[in-house]
Every structure is written in structure tokens, then in C-alpha cells.
Enzyme design. Structure first.
Site, short mmCIF file in Angstrom:
data_model
loop_
_atom_site.label_atom_id
_atom_site.label_comp_id
_atom_site.label_asym_id
_atom_site.label_seq_id
_atom_site.Cartn_x
_atom_site.Cartn_y
_atom_site.Cartn_z
N ALA A 245 0.86 -1.19 0.00
CA ALA A 245 0.00 0.00 0.00
C ALA A 245 0.90 1.24 0.00
CB ALA A 245 -0.96 0.00 1.19
N HIS B 240 3.17 4.56 -0.61
CA HIS B 240 2.90 5.99 -0.78
C HIS B 240 4.24 6.73 -0.80
CE1 HIS B 240 3.80 6.07 3.47
NE2 HIS B 240 2.78 5.26 3.73
N HIS C 281 7.06 5.75 1.67
CA HIS C 281 7.87 4.61 1.22
C HIS C 281 8.81 5.06 0.09
CE1 HIS C 281 4.08 2.49 2.62
NE2 HIS C 281 4.99 1.87 3.33
N GLY D 198 11.69 4.13 8.21
CA GLY D 198 11.19 5.49 8.43
C GLY D 198 11.15 5.84 9.91
N LYS E 3 8.93 7.56 11.03
CA LYS E 3 7.50 7.55 11.33
C LYS E 3 7.21 6.48 12.40
CE LYS E 3 2.93 7.39 10.37
NZ LYS E 3 2.59 6.01 10.12
P1 AMP Z 1 5.06 -0.07 6.41
O1 AMP Z 1 4.74 -0.47 5.00
O2 AMP Z 1 4.00 0.75 7.07
O3 AMP Z 1 5.54 -1.23 7.24
O4 AMP Z 1 6.30 0.90 6.30
C1 AMP Z 1 7.49 0.51 5.65
C2 AMP Z 1 8.56 1.50 5.97
O5 AMP Z 1 8.18 2.78 5.48
C3 AMP Z 1 8.79 1.65 7.48
O6 AMP Z 1 10.19 1.75 7.72
C4 AMP Z 1 8.07 2.93 7.80
O7 AMP Z 1 8.60 3.61 8.92
C5 AMP Z 1 8.29 3.72 6.53
N1 AMP Z 1 7.28 4.79 6.41
C6 AMP Z 1 5.93 4.65 6.46
N2 AMP Z 1 5.33 5.85 6.39
C7 AMP Z 1 6.32 6.77 6.29
C8 AMP Z 1 6.35 8.20 6.20
N3 AMP Z 1 5.23 8.93 6.19
N4 AMP Z 1 7.55 8.81 6.13
C9 AMP Z 1 8.71 8.08 6.15
N5 AMP Z 1 8.74 6.74 6.23
C10 AMP Z 1 7.57 6.09 6.31
#
Ligand code: AMP
Length: 283
Positions: A32, A34, A37, A150, A152
Site C-alpha cells: 500500500a 505511498h 515509502h 522510516g 514515522k
Molecule cells: P510499512 O509499510 O508501514 O511497514 O512501512 C514501511 C517503511 O516505510 C517503514 O520503515 C516505515 O517507517 C516507513 N514509512 C511509512 N510511512 C512513512 C512516512 N510517512 N515517512 C517516512 N517513512 C515512512
């Protein structure tokens, strides 16, 4: 760009890259995708000869079955997004490919040195066991030189640093650098998240208040950490439609409570309607 779905296929590809001395970067994701990522992937492409991105909704890190079921999935769209960013390989396994039945059903044990006892770890028991389980497996399979995460997910990043630099597993991760990347936000300030897809337009407008209040808190009188913490909770809870689960101002390395603003990070979890959102800010 190539999509790989098996561990065997992944290891063969990694071996071929290593044989010709290519440096490898890895971006673990749950899809998903954005622009948050994208910032990680762009950096990975720029800093390494080869960029691997994993797209895997890891069941072992969900302590809530409904959340797992509702997690948005669209591999075709994600693959196009990653291809446009210049990623070389996407690893998109099924849960059965990733784990044996036993691994799927037993909690992965790991010494977190207390980093999992607060905030997300406290609210979502077992969540970080699943995160360390999947990330350590991805590191083992991809043997990256650099891996991108991230800010985040601030607690997750601190735990990955601990795993690679200080834990009993650290010797397994020779020559691996963990790279933390800043939070990407909408112009409104809302932190980008795959979960934002589940917000209605009205909820999105409401959610903007979270980052607004966090940012404003930087300018408030720093009477005491506890007072600033409480004021953030009160101001967010005053917005109709928002409900704070926790707001903790912690030491940015140990994640433990702190009474100074030096190296302090405020981490928040807020329900906006049914959607659980996280954000954080450095003081
Ligand atoms: P996820 O798919 O939510 O597991 O996130 C994958 C990676 O993308 C993780 O290291 C998150 O911290 C990073 N990430 C998600 N959202 C953001 C954002 N808004 N800014 C920076 N990194 C992000």
C-alpha cells in the site's frame, strides 16, 4: 524490475549480485505504498548498486486479526510504483512461503532490553516480536549492506538499531547499516500512512490536528515534560473525532521516560474514528 515470490529465488538472486560485488540495499514494507515509502526507496536506489524492496503484510506482527484482514493490499499497483522509482527486485512472498506453521503460531522470542515495554510494545503485545522475526529473516535472506526504515515508526527504528548493534543477534548482521529516514507528510502536516486510505475525507481533515498540535507543542513553555505531555493529550482529545491512546515524551535512544527535553521524542497514538494513527516529533 523483477518480482520474486520464493526464498530460494531471492537467495539465488542475492548470490548472483554478491558474486559480482554489487552493494545491496533493502527497504522492508507492507505494501500500500505511498510517498513515505518512496523516500526510502529513492535513497536506497541512490546509495546502492542494487535495490530490493520487500512487500509483505507480516501476519506475526498483527495482534489484532481484524486489522490484519483490513490491511490494504495491491501488489500490482505497488509493483508499478516501485518500477517507476527504479527498484531492481521486489520480494513478495506468501505467509506460507515465509514461515513454517510452527513459526506462524509461536511468538518469536527476543531480548528487547526493555525497548518493547513502552508505547506500541505495551499497547500491542507481541507486535515487535513479529517485527524482529520478519526483519531478521529478510536481513538473513537479502544480506543487505544498508537497510532503510522510516522515523514515522520511531520505536520500530530504535528496536532495529538495537537488534543490529547491541542484541545477541548482532554478529549475524556484519557490515549492515541501518538508515533512518525522516517522516514524509502531506502539505497539511498529516504523516503519510497506508492506514490513511481508510480515512474518509472528513476524518482526514480531523486527523490533520494531530500533527498541528504536536508541532505547536514545540513552541509551548517547557515547564516540565509531564505538563507538555498532558497538554498535548488534552488538546488532541478536545478535537471531536480524535481520541489519544497515549502520548509519551521519551529519550530518543532508550525510549524510557525522561524529565528533560534533550534528545527527547514525543510519540503519539490517536484513534481517528476506527483508524489507529501514529506520529511523533523531536523536541
Ligand atoms: P510499512 O509499510 O508501514 O511497514 O512501512 C514501511 C517503511 O516505510 C517503514 O520503515 C516505515 O517507517 C516507513 N514509512 C511509512 N510511512 C512513512 C512516512 N510517512 N515517512 C517516512 N517513512 C515512512
Amino acid at each position: 524490475m523483477q518480482i520474486i515470490t520464493t526464498k530460494k529465488g531471492l537467495q539465488a538472486t542475492v548470490a548472483a549480485c554478491k558474486q559480482i560485488n554489487k552493494t545491496i540495499g533493502l527497504v522492508p514494507t507492507m505494501g500500500a505504498l505511498h510517498d513515505g515509502h518512496a523516500s526510502l526507496v529513492k535513497r536506497c536506489v541512490a546509495e546502492n548498486d542494487v535495490c530490493f524492496v520487500s512487500v509483505f503484510v507480516n501476519p506475526t506482527q498483527f495482534n489484532n486479526k481484524e486489522d490484519l484482514a483490513k490491511y490494504p493490499r495491491n501488489l500490482e499497483k505497488d509493483a508499478q510504483f516501485l518500477c517507476d522509482l527504479g527498484a531492481d527486485f521486489v520480494f513478495a512472498p506468501t505467509p506460507e512461503e515465509m514461515y513454517s506453521e510452527e513459526e506462524m503460531n509461536t511468538t518469536f522470542s527476543f531480548d528487547f532490553a526493555g525497548l518493547d515495554q513502552v508505547m506500541e510494545g505495551k499497547m500491542r503485545p507481541g507486535h515487535f516480536n513479529g517485527v524482529v522475526q520478519v526483519v531478521s529473516r529478510l536481513f538473513y535472506l537479502v544480506q543487505p549492506n544498508r537497510a532503510y526504515f522510516g522515523e514515522k515508526d520511531f520505536q520500530q527504528l530504535a528496536i532495529i538499531h538495537h537488534m543490529v548493534e547491541r542484541s545477541s543477534l548482532k554478529d549475524t548482521f556484519d557490515n549492515l547499516r541501518i538508515i533512518g529516514c525522516p517522516i514524509v507528510r502531506e502539505a497539511s502536516g498529516l504523516a503519510l500512512s497506508s492506514r490513511n486510505e481508510r480515512l474518509s475525507e472528513d476524518e482526514k481533515k480531523t486527523a490533520i490536528n494531530i500533527s498541528r498540535i504536536l508541532k505547536e507543542s514545540l513552541t509551548w513553555p517547557r515547564t516540565s515534560v509531564k505538563e507538555v505531555e498532558q497538554r498535548v493529550v488534552d488538546e488532541i482529545n478536545q478535537v471531536p473525532g480524535l481520541e489519544v491512546e497515549y502520548y509519551s515524551i521519551v529519550d530518543g535512544t532508550t525510549l524510557q521516560e525522561t524529565d528533560t527535553f534533550d534528545n527527547a521524542v514525543g510519540c503519539v497514538t490517536v484513534y481517528c474514528g476506527p483508524v489507529r494513527l501514529i506520529d511523533n516529533i523531536k523536541y
